[in-house]
Design a protein around this motif. Structure first.
Motif, short mmCIF file in Angstrom:
data_model
loop_
_atom_site.label_atom_id
_atom_site.label_comp_id
_atom_site.label_asym_id
_atom_site.label_seq_id
_atom_site.Cartn_x
_atom_site.Cartn_y
_atom_site.Cartn_z
N HIS A 156 -9.00 -0.02 -1.80
CA HIS A 156 -8.08 0.83 -0.75
C HIS A 156 -8.15 0.36 0.55
O HIS A 156 -9.41 -0.17 0.98
CB HIS A 156 -8.74 2.11 -1.11
N SER B 296 0.77 -1.29 -0.04
CA SER B 296 -0.03 0.03 -0.12
C SER B 296 0.80 1.42 -0.10
O SER B 296 1.93 1.25 0.80
CB SER B 296 -0.84 -0.03 1.15
N GLN C 204 -7.53 5.79 4.74
CA GLN C 204 -6.67 6.21 3.47
C GLN C 204 -5.75 7.57 3.63
O GLN C 204 -5.04 7.61 2.74
CB GLN C 204 -7.95 6.57 2.56
N TRP D 218 1.05 5.49 0.20
CA TRP D 218 0.53 6.80 0.38
C TRP D 218 1.61 7.70 0.02
O TRP D 218 2.84 7.67 -0.20
CB TRP D 218 0.38 7.15 1.94
N PHE E 142 -3.55 7.95 0.34
CA PHE E 142 -3.63 7.04 -0.49
C PHE E 142 -3.64 7.10 -1.82
O PHE E 142 -4.58 7.55 -2.36
CB PHE E 142 -4.56 5.67 0.22
#
Length: 310
Positions: free
Chosen positions: A123, A85, A127, A87, A134
């Motif tokens: 997602h 993931s 977030q 960001w 994100f």
């Protein structure tokens, strides 16, 4: 797994450029754990990737989805046992920058026998991370079935549809364009178009109904993926790659040969062949002191040199 694939998934199976030609999106995975040390290596490699904009802060975390209970939501589910993931700080070009980084990681995973897939429909539950937003998930793990595919099997537009050739490019630049052609994109939309004038390539983005369906962020991530392919291929071809935005040049572009409307200028890339000179070929007067060749001396008059290392 075939003998060829068994060879490919070894530690030294290929470099990033070679991985461009064989990588495929993997959606089914084996129930095989990835070691902690490998996960650390992946995150370390993420930190070491090249960036389109070094001033944009990015952050990555590997989410464990081996029990299919990772804290993610979305329209689809994924069988990927691990999710990278990402960001990013919100600044002009941030989504392109993330795509540029993540494709380098995806190819790195390919080189280590791990399949991957961009997951634009998912997602994390949380977030935002402070000032960072994100951007994208990359699912990965050991594939169930084939890791690779032949580049000829990739469903991509031919270069004649993607490019408008004003002057034929040198062979190394053509190979860079072929690598760009193989870049994955949301819904296989392939929004990039190129106006090629020898070693100068103007990059454009097609904007139409499909672009609106995919969304601005996903389209920009795709453009970043394509630029990563160009960068990796240029490095393999010993080409320097000077990227800039030249709005004045963009206004002068004649796009009639592309036979489409709603094209957005993205950037211009100028390729130059890098020529490596050996020390013998360099002019000693032009070399830094530490690089200048020592004067030849008679070996019979020199004291024996002590060697601490074997």
């Amino acid at each position: 797994m075939s003998g060829t694939e068994r060879r490919l998934v070894s530690e030294i199976m290929m470099n990033l450029y070679e991985a461009i030609g064989v990588r495929r999106s993997v959606r089914k995975y084996r129930r095989k754990m990835i070691t902690d040390s490998m996960r650390e290596r992946i995150l370390r490699y993420f930190d070491e990737t090249l960036r389109l904009d070094d001033s944009i802060p990015v952050e990555a975390e590997i989410l464990d989805n081996t029990a299919h209970n990772a804290p993610v939501r979305g329209l689809l589910r994924t069988e990927a046992p691990y999710l990278l993931s990402v960001w990013s700080g919100e600044k002009d070009g941030y989504a392109e920058n993330v795509g540029y980084i993540l494709e380098q990681v995806a190819l790195y995973l390919e080189c280590h026998g791990l399949g991957s897939c961009f997951l634009g429909a998912l997602h994390p539950v949380v977030q935002d991370r402070g000032s960072k937003k994100f951007v994208m998930l990359l699912g990965f793990g050991y594939p169930e079935g084939r890791l690779t595919r032949e580049s000829l099997r990739a469903k991509r537009f031919p270069l004649r549809k993607l490019c408008l050739f004003r002057n034929d490019p040198p062979d190394p630049v053509r190979k860079v364009l072929l690598a760009a052609r193989l870049a994955p994109s949301a819904l296989n939309f392939q929004p990039w178009r190129f106006v090629v004038n020898g070693s100068c390539v103007h990059i454009l983005e097609e904007n139409n109904l499909e672009t609106k369906l995919v969304g601005k962020s996903m389209t920009e991530v795709g453009m970043g993926i394509m630029l990563a392919h160009m960068m990796i291929a240029a490095d393999e071809m010993w080409l320097s790659m000077d990227m800039k935005k030249d709005e004045a040049a963009a206004l002068r572009l004649d796009l009639r040969g592309l036979k489409m409307k709603n094209l957005r200028y993205v950037r211009t890339v100028l390729f130059r062949q890098e020529e490596e000179k050996t020390l013998e070929e360099k002019n000693p007067e032009e070399m830094p002191a530490e690089e200048k060749l020592p004067e030849e001396k008679d070996p019979e008059k020199q004291p024996a040199e002590k060697n601490a290392d074997m």
